[in-house]
Design an enzyme around this catalytic site. Structure first.
Site, short mmCIF file in Angstrom:
data_model
loop_
_atom_site.label_atom_id
_atom_site.label_comp_id
_atom_site.label_asym_id
_atom_site.label_seq_id
_atom_site.Cartn_x
_atom_site.Cartn_y
_atom_site.Cartn_z
N GLU A 153 15.39 -28.26 -40.54
CA GLU A 153 14.15 -28.00 -39.80
C GLU A 153 13.04 -29.03 -40.01
O GLU A 153 11.90 -28.81 -39.60
CB GLU A 153 13.62 -26.58 -40.09
CG GLU A 153 14.59 -25.51 -39.59
CD GLU A 153 14.12 -24.06 -39.76
OE1 GLU A 153 13.09 -23.84 -40.41
OE2 GLU A 153 14.79 -23.17 -39.22
N GLU A 169 20.89 -20.84 -35.99
CA GLU A 169 20.11 -19.85 -36.74
C GLU A 169 19.46 -18.88 -35.78
O GLU A 169 18.84 -19.31 -34.79
CB GLU A 169 18.98 -20.50 -37.55
CG GLU A 169 19.38 -21.08 -38.87
CD GLU A 169 18.16 -21.41 -39.75
OE1 GLU A 169 17.08 -20.79 -39.56
OE2 GLU A 169 18.28 -22.30 -40.60
#
Ligand SMILES: *[C@@H]1O[C@H](CO)[C@@H](O)[C@H](O)[C@H]1NC(C)=O
Ligand SMILES: *[C@@H]1O[C@H](CO)[C@@H](O)[C@H](O)[C@H]1NC(C)=O
Ligand SMILES: *[C@@H]1O[C@H](CO)[C@@H](O)[C@H](O)[C@H]1NC(C)=O
Ligand SMILES: *[C@@H]1O[C@H](CO)[C@@H](O)[C@H](O)[C@H]1NC(C)=O
Ligand SMILES: *[C@@H]1O[C@H](CO)[C@@H](O)[C@H](O)[C@H]1NC(C)=O
Ligand SMILES: *[C@@H]1O[C@H](CO)[C@@H](O)[C@H](O)[C@H]1NC(C)=O
Length: 889
Positions: free
Chosen positions: A463, A560
């Protein structure tokens, strides 16, 4: 030059084992076992196991309680603020001291320490993710050698490093206060979650978390042996690239033999070994007459392994070394190519030439204290993943590179691994010493893991591209170039460069989520890394109605997504007391590390369910725990089914989804989180449902905006099928179908999702005579022409259960008996019962189905106990709950 003598090998190389025979005896002295441990002012002085950690040592001596009990994570902060010293005293043999080289090898030092042997500083450590090797021959005595490892508090070190980095900030400075954690974790090469995470506590302790040993040799040492399978498409032939990392004291001429006996393949050649550590690459062609059996992911075939033997002899025939290693043959490609005339690239994996939908979850550290992650803990979790029909796990970049046993088990179970490097949710410094430390870490991990067929790809961080692109840290515009430069310097110029050099056999992504090739084109940070037309996405929304598939991005690959739930009371009980058993308790607030997490769960649950309202506080609490699991299971089911049915569809350039990895598989402690398995291994309702929604063949239903029911047949099989959907209408009050409708048989090619049924809901209700959306529900399954069912049964609610008419108070009875297979529970019910949940309390084990919709008067469920138990003990522990229980006074 002819070298005689011994040649010694590492014992701890995952796939590599040493053959002991005449003349080749590894001269290794383990220094593991009981050491001494003390803090700065020696107010604590205790024996401590190595491998081990400070917290575990203190707990084992009864000096602290279970660190996970109630609020102990706050109470024991002092342990991580103190400096600790590990010490041992040992004798060494004359034989070992007679060797020309003796190395002290520490495989895991967590984290910042100085290492002292007999009063001399032999080296310093600053990275828990690499091993350290120090030459110590000159310092060794026969007796009473004293080895000290003096740790500096990780918290103190991180702050010192941050303060030394004055030029510009490296955000985030600190975690959100709800995480009750420590600051500046991005300045230390330690599990990033050890300073706290939104699912885990802050325990940044000190540890010798892997083994310590001496290794002695006279001329050569094999540091690593790795093998990569290579496939030549033109000639359809396999070869093996064998990489050996050899450390030599002097030039050595060796005759190397590589042998794959099961594949009738062998090659021998001379090699000039240079002094120092160097890599030697050999290629072994597999005999064309051999039948190579491939390694396949779970559900697609076998995980065949072969034995590779490596022998080195001196020119006059003296054995210098012998080692063997498991090798596997499989191909892996990540396909990113134009999908249509609209912008966007595909994003999917091809295994052995076959496009594959990746089904699985994300892996986090299984404990704050890695010494407590035993092989049993690992295999239990990994078997649970495979048994739920998963074929992939992503080892997430905020934890640790897992133990060898983890990757060995994944190889055996056919679980593919998406391997992140350990950088997560932050910017990172790029000082020379930091980069040097990272480079060694990456180099070592790539060598350690590259022979594992389960590892299918590398990803440099979690991320951080998104954090930079969407400005999580409010970086002023004029400073952005500095951070972009740092980003490329760390992940591209260093991490990627090393991976490409040491393991070109696998796909590499710079981040997750990322737009992949498109991100690279945009200078490695895309303007929108969440763009569903490229790469993978992470997607979370707690406020949108999770039963509405329109809320989800039609992504190429969902790496995710998830929803929180609470673990069961049996998991919470050992770390709590009765006053904690309410969602409004201080404990429930303390364990929740995600801002407003408890409120979000109840709010999402209240969209479709009545909230528990029992006047008995304990019942109220257990019903609340249950309902959060129902909510989570149903949300993740809906989202995953949407992704799976989207594999063959391209709508406005979106779709062709080829991966669904929900967040997260496992837990680090007993707390609310996104996991599907509780700390300790108990399956949440989500994990039971995952076994169905990840099944090879799956029927998925949804309604379009006009109230038309569509059922898709999803198949991950290699072969084609012909299937029809069978849809039955039930009332909530009676477990007998009112009306059944079948579709025609439809061709379902292997690896596709195909609509097989389309019918207005209103027409189904009309056909059943006396139904409304509130009084009835739909159940459906797929069958072949002959009537055999394929895949699990599934169902579709036409209203929220909170609005259902005729959902009766429960009258489920459960009788336990023992049959030849073990314990079985006979359930009886006179009405439809949603989300029937069997809970065996603290008796470990698994039911063969759970969390199901009971649509028949009788149902038998088997329980596979994880320890010996009796019918009486099990009956006493067993609780059966269904949604209707929450609605009775
Ligand atoms: C020694 O250190 C411990 C732990 O940091 C602390 O609680 C204690 O007060 C110290 N004792 C002395 C005598 O300074
Ligand atoms: C730990 O060591 C650091 C660096 O030497 C020092 O500043 C700090 O005071 C020490 N902590 C304790 C509790 O003694
Ligand atoms: C290949 O295998 C055959 C036996 O099937 C054997 O005769 C031959 O020597 C092998 N070739 C090599 C290069 O090992
Ligand atoms: C729903 O009905 C409207 C109006 O009849 C129509 O334009 C639209 O295409 C329909 N949607 C679907 C998915 O069939
Ligand atoms: C359900 O089980 C009960 C008790 O075992 C039995 O008497 C009954 O016949 C069963 N009903 C059906 C529909 O199978
Ligand atoms: C709980 O809800 C049910 C159904 O709405 C209601 O009949 C019952 O009175 C409520 N019980 C309490 C304790 O509020």
């Amino acid at each position: 030059m002819i070298v005689r003598g011994f040649f010694f090998l590492f014992l701890s190389l995952g796939l590599l084992e040493v053959l002991s025979h005449d003349g080749i005896v590894p001269l290794v002295q383990s220094l593991d076992g009981e050491w001494n441990l003390w803090n700065s002012n020696k107010s604590f002085f205790l024996p401590a196991q190595v491998p081990g950690c400070v917290h575990t040592a203190l707990q084992q001596r009864g000096l602290i309680q279970d660190p996970y009990f109630r609020f102990n994570d706050l109470l024991y902060e002092w342990i991580s603020l103190d400096n600790w010293t590990y010490a041992t005293t040992f004798a060494v043999s004359k034989e070992l001291r007679s060797k020309r080289q003796v190395l002290l090898i520490l495989d895991g030092v967590d984290t910042v320490a100085s290492v002292w042997l007999n009063g001399a500083l032999v080296g310093r450590t600053d990275n828990m993710f690499r091993s350290y090797v120090f030459p110590v021959r000159e310092l060794l005595k026969a007796e009473e050698n004293t080895l000290l490892v003096r740790f500096l508090s990780s918290i103190v070190y991180a702050t010192q490093r941050r303060n030394a980095h004055a030029a510009y900030a490296i955000p985030p400075e600190c975690p959100p206060s709800v995480q009750k954690g420590q600051c500046h974790v991005n300045f230390i090469r330690k599990a990033q979650s050890s300073f706290s995470w939104d699912w885990g506590p802050s325990f940044p302790g000190a540890a010798l978390w892997k083994g310590v040993r001496l290794e002695a040799f006279d001329s050569l040492r094999l540091v690593h042996l790795a093998a990569l399978p290579l496939y030549d498409v033109g000639s359809s032939s396999w070869s093996l690239q064998v990489d050996a990392l050899v450390d030599a004291l002097q030039p050595t001429l060796a005759q190397i033999t590589l042998d794959l006996p099961e594949l009738l393949s062998r090659v021998a050649f001379p090699a000039n070994i240079r002094p120092g550590a160097a890599k030697y690459t050999f290629t072994l062609s597999v005999n064309a007459s051999a039948d190579v059996r491939l390694w396949w992911p779970n559900g697609l075939g076998e995980q065949t392994s072969y034995r590779l033997l490596l022998t080195a002899r001196s020119p006059d025939g003296v054995a210098l070394l012998q080692a063997h290693s498991k090798v596997y043959f499989r191909r892996i490609e990540l396909v990113q190519e134009p999908v249509s005339s609209s912008p966007g690239l595909s994003f999917y994996f091809r295994i052995n030439g076959k496009p594959l939908f990746l089904k699985g979850s994300n892996w986090i550290p299984a404990h704050s204290f890695q010494d407590q992650v035993t092989p049993h803990v690992l295999t239990d979790l990994l078997r649970s993943a495979a048994d739920a029909n998963m074929n992939v796990l992503r080892v997430w970049g905020g934890g640790v590179y897992e133990q060898d046993a983890f990757y060995d088990a994944c190889d055996d179970l056919g679980l593919m691994v998406w391997q992140d490097f350990m950088f997560a949710c932050a910017m990172y410094p790029t000082e020379d010493d930091f980069i040097r430390s990272v480079r060694e870490e990456v180099y070592q991990q790539v060598w350690r893991l590259k022979s594992h067929p389960s590892v299918i790809m590398w990803s440099a961080n979690n991320e951080n591209e998104a954090a930079l692109a969407t400005d999580w840290f409010h970086i002023p515009d004029r400073q952005r170039p500095v951070y972009l430069k740092d980003y490329v310097a760390l992940y591209v110029d260093n991490v990627m460069a090393i991976v490409k050099q040491e393991d070109p056999s696998r796909p590499f992504l710079v981040s997750s989520p990322t737009n992949g090739a498109e991100s690279e084109r945009e200078g490695y940070v895309a303007s929108d890394p969440y763009d569903p037309r490229y790469g993978d996405t992470h997607f979370y929304s707690y406020s949108a109605d999770c039963w509405d598939w329109r809320a989800f991005p039609r992504t190429r690959f969902a790496s995710e997504y998830g929803f929180q739930s609470w673990p069961s009371l049996s998991t919470l009980r050992p770390v709590s007391v009765a006053e904690d058993w309410s969602l409004s308790s201080r404990f429930a607030g303390h364990r929740q590390h995600h801002q407003d997490g408890n409120e979000q769960m109840l709010k999402q649950a209240s969209v479709h369910f009545r909230l528990p309202n029992s006047s008995d506080p304990l019942t109220h609490f257990t019903h609340t725990l249950y309902l959060t699991q129902v909510m989570q299971a149903q949300c993740v089911k809906t989202q995953t089914e949407f992704y799976r049915r989207s594999r063959s569809e391209l709508i406005g350039g979106l779709g062709n989804t080829m991966g669904a990895l929900y967040w997260q598989l496992n837990d680090i402690w007993q707390a609310p989180s996104w996991s599907s398995i509780e700390f300790g291994g108990k399956w949440k309702m989500l994990h039971y449902l995952a076994a169905d929604f990840f099944a090879d063949v799956l029927p998925v239903a949804f309604e379009d905006e006009n109230g038309t029911l569509l059922i898709y047949a999803v198949s991950d099989l290699s072969q084609d099928l012909k299937l029809r959907a069978v849809v039955s209408v039930y009332t909530w009050s009676t477990p007998d179908p009112l009306f059944t409708k079948k579709s025609d048989l439809v061709a379902v090619p292997g690896g596709s999702a195909v609509p097989v049924f389309k019918w207005p809901v209103a027409a189904l209700l009309a056909g059943s005579g006396r139904c409304s959306r509130r009084s009835c529900l739909l159940a459906f399954r797929l069958e072949e022409g002959g009537g055999d069912q394929r895949g699990p049964a599934n169902h579709h609610f036409l209203c929220s259960p909170k609005d259902a008419l005729g959902l009766k108070p429960p009258d489920i009875t459960a009788k336990v008996r023992q049959d030849e297979t073990g314990l079985v529970v006979d359930l009886q019910s006179s009405a439809v019962a949603p989300f029937v949940w069997l809970d065996a309390g603290d008796i470990p084990g698994r039911f063969d189905a759970n969390g199901f919709l009971m649509l028949s008067r009788n149902r038998t469920v088997a329980f596979r106990a994880g320890k010996p138990t009796s019918v009486t003990e099990f009956s006493r522990a067993l609780r059966v709950t269904s949604l209707s229980d929450l609605y009775s006074p």
